[in-house]
Motif scaffolding. Sequence first.
Motif, PDB file in Angstrom:
ATOM      1  N   LYS A 105       0.815  -1.214   0.000  1.00  0.00           N
ATOM      2  CA  LYS A 105       0.000   0.000   0.000  1.00  0.00           C
ATOM      3  C   LYS A 105       0.850   1.265   0.000  1.00  0.00           C
ATOM      4  O   LYS A 105       0.348   2.347  -0.259  1.00  0.00           O
ATOM      5  CB  LYS A 105      -0.929   0.018   1.213  1.00  0.00           C
ATOM      6  N   GLU A 106       2.122   1.121   0.333  1.00  0.00           N
ATOM      7  CA  GLU A 106       3.019   2.277   0.337  1.00  0.00           C
ATOM      8  C   GLU A 106       4.361   1.868  -0.244  1.00  0.00           C
ATOM      9  O   GLU A 106       4.627   0.684  -0.437  1.00  0.00           O
ATOM     10  CB  GLU A 106       3.181   2.830   1.749  1.00  0.00           C
ATOM     11  N   ILE A 107       5.197   2.843  -0.515  1.00  0.00           N
ATOM     12  CA  ILE A 107       6.513   2.570  -1.091  1.00  0.00           C
ATOM     13  C   ILE A 107       7.408   1.981  -0.005  1.00  0.00           C
ATOM     14  O   ILE A 107       7.704   2.641   0.988  1.00  0.00           O
ATOM     15  CB  ILE A 107       7.135   3.856  -1.667  1.00  0.00           C
ATOM     16  N   GLU A 108       7.802   0.747  -0.198  1.00  0.00           N
ATOM     17  CA  GLU A 108       8.654   0.062   0.785  1.00  0.00           C
ATOM     18  C   GLU A 108      10.125   0.340   0.490  1.00  0.00           C
ATOM     19  O   GLU A 108      10.503   0.632  -0.640  1.00  0.00           O
ATOM     20  CB  GLU A 108       8.405  -1.448   0.745  1.00  0.00           C
ATOM     21  N   LYS A 109      10.943   0.194   1.511  1.00  0.00           N
ATOM     22  CA  LYS A 109      12.392   0.337   1.338  1.00  0.00           C
ATOM     23  C   LYS A 109      12.916  -0.842   0.529  1.00  0.00           C
ATOM     24  O   LYS A 109      12.287  -1.903   0.453  1.00  0.00           O
ATOM     25  CB  LYS A 109      13.088   0.376   2.695  1.00  0.00           C
ATOM     26  N   TYR A 110      14.088  -0.649  -0.051  1.00  0.00           N
ATOM     27  CA  TYR A 110      14.681  -1.681  -0.896  1.00  0.00           C
ATOM     28  C   TYR A 110      14.886  -2.980  -0.113  1.00  0.00           C
ATOM     29  O   TYR A 110      14.684  -4.074  -0.648  1.00  0.00           O
ATOM     30  CB  TYR A 110      16.015  -1.203  -1.480  1.00  0.00           C
ATOM     31  N   GLU A 111      15.267  -2.884   1.152  1.00  0.00           N
ATOM     32  CA  GLU A 111      15.541  -4.085   1.945  1.00  0.00           C
ATOM     33  C   GLU A 111      14.299  -4.966   2.080  1.00  0.00           C
ATOM     34  O   GLU A 111      14.385  -6.189   2.053  1.00  0.00           O
ATOM     35  CB  GLU A 111      16.065  -3.696   3.336  1.00  0.00           C
ATOM     36  N   VAL A 112      13.132  -4.350   2.220  1.00  0.00           N
ATOM     37  CA  VAL A 112      11.883  -5.107   2.336  1.00  0.00           C
ATOM     38  C   VAL A 112      11.562  -5.793   1.014  1.00  0.00           C
ATOM     39  O   VAL A 112      11.172  -6.973   0.986  1.00  0.00           O
ATOM     40  CB  VAL A 112      10.728  -4.164   2.756  1.00  0.00           C
ATOM     41  N   ILE A 113      11.732  -5.068  -0.093  1.00  0.00           N
ATOM     42  CA  ILE A 113      11.473  -5.644  -1.409  1.00  0.00           C
ATOM     43  C   ILE A 113      12.454  -6.779  -1.691  1.00  0.00           C
ATOM     44  O   ILE A 113      12.075  -7.828  -2.217  1.00  0.00           O
ATOM     45  CB  ILE A 113      11.545  -4.549  -2.492  1.00  0.00           C
ATOM     46  N   GLU A 114      13.708  -6.596  -1.319  1.00  0.00           N
ATOM     47  CA  GLU A 114      14.720  -7.634  -1.535  1.00  0.00           C
ATOM     48  C   GLU A 114      14.396  -8.894  -0.732  1.00  0.00           C
ATOM     49  O   GLU A 114      14.519 -10.017  -1.237  1.00  0.00           O
ATOM     50  CB  GLU A 114      16.098  -7.092  -1.142  1.00  0.00           C
ATOM     51  N   LYS A 115      13.960  -8.724   0.508  1.00  0.00           N
ATOM     52  CA  LYS A 115      13.606  -9.871   1.342  1.00  0.00           C
ATOM     53  C   LYS A 115      12.428 -10.632   0.733  1.00  0.00           C
ATOM     54  O   LYS A 115      12.429 -11.860   0.676  1.00  0.00           O
ATOM     55  CB  LYS A 115      13.252  -9.394   2.753  1.00  0.00           C
ATOM     56  N   GLY A 116      11.415  -9.898   0.241  1.00  0.00           N
ATOM     57  CA  GLY A 116      10.273 -10.527  -0.415  1.00  0.00           C
ATOM     58  C   GLY A 116      10.678 -11.250  -1.685  1.00  0.00           C
ATOM     59  O   GLY A 116      10.173 -12.331  -1.996  1.00  0.00           O
ATOM     60  N   MET A 117      11.594 -10.648  -2.451  1.00  0.00           N
ATOM     61  CA  MET A 117      12.060 -11.260  -3.696  1.00  0.00           C
ATOM     62  C   MET A 117      12.804 -12.565  -3.409  1.00  0.00           C
ATOM     63  O   MET A 117      12.582 -13.575  -4.089  1.00  0.00           O
ATOM     64  CB  MET A 117      12.966 -10.290  -4.446  1.00  0.00           C
ATOM     65  N   LYS A 118      13.680 -12.560  -2.418  1.00  0.00           N
ATOM     66  CA  LYS A 118      14.401 -13.794  -2.056  1.00  0.00           C
ATOM     67  C   LYS A 118      13.436 -14.901  -1.665  1.00  0.00           C
ATOM     68  O   LYS A 118      13.557 -16.035  -2.120  1.00  0.00           O
ATOM     69  CB  LYS A 118      15.351 -13.525  -0.886  1.00  0.00           C
ATOM     70  N   GLY A 119      12.471 -14.551  -0.818  1.00  0.00           N
ATOM     71  CA  GLY A 119      11.490 -15.537  -0.383  1.00  0.00           C
ATOM     72  C   GLY A 119      10.673 -16.088  -1.536  1.00  0.00           C
ATOM     73  O   GLY A 119      10.415 -17.296  -1.621  1.00  0.00           O
ATOM     74  N   ALA A 120      10.285 -15.220  -2.441  1.00  0.00           N
ATOM     75  CA  ALA A 120       9.477 -15.647  -3.586  1.00  0.00           C
ATOM     76  C   ALA A 120      10.270 -16.562  -4.510  1.00  0.00           C
ATOM     77  O   ALA A 120       9.764 -17.598  -4.958  1.00  0.00           O
ATOM     78  CB  ALA A 120       8.990 -14.430  -4.360  1.00  0.00           C
ATOM     79  N   LEU A 121      11.511 -16.207  -4.792  1.00  0.00           N
ATOM     80  CA  LEU A 121      12.329 -17.035  -5.685  1.00  0.00           C
ATOM     81  C   LEU A 121      12.614 -18.400  -5.073  1.00  0.00           C
ATOM     82  O   LEU A 121      12.672 -19.408  -5.781  1.00  0.00           O
ATOM     83  CB  LEU A 121      13.623 -16.302  -6.049  1.00  0.00           C
ATOM     84  N   LYS A 122      12.772 -18.443  -3.755  1.00  0.00           N
ATOM     85  CA  LYS A 122      12.975 -19.742  -3.092  1.00  0.00           C
ATOM     86  C   LYS A 122      11.722 -20.602  -3.176  1.00  0.00           C
ATOM     87  O   LYS A 122      11.799 -21.812  -3.348  1.00  0.00           O
ATOM     88  CB  LYS A 122      13.387 -19.531  -1.639  1.00  0.00           C
TER      89      LYS A 122
END
Length: 125
Positions: A105-122
């Motif tokens: 709902k809001e612009i997240e920091k890069y670290e949050v997006i990176e953590k989500g991306m790692k989890g999704a790719l796994k």
Amino acid sequence: MKKTFKKDERLCSLKLINDLFDRKNSANGGVFAYPMRIVFQPHTALGSPEISVIKPTQVLFSVPKRQFKHAVDRNLIRRRMKEAYRLHKNLLTGTFSIAFIYIGKEIEKYEVIEKGMKGALKKIK
């Protein structure tokens, strides 16, 4: 695997995009990893097995205009998602068509997006 994001890794084909979002196709999978929802499909489910040999994993990034009215904000989020994917795409094994849809709902920091991306790719692997 090089940490690049070239043109042949972008999902541009309308036919492949329509196949990816086709609700009738049981080969499509979905993963949720905050702040993204991921829809993916193995390239072997797209018909001929030669596609998976020729093409690499292809991805598309989407940020809703309804949630973020300003293009500057959408581009910022899209850039952060692309960078996170570029750095962690080596976690994938196999070839897929993947759509990353931002649902925060809001612009997240890069670290949050990176953590989500790692989890999704796994989860996809």
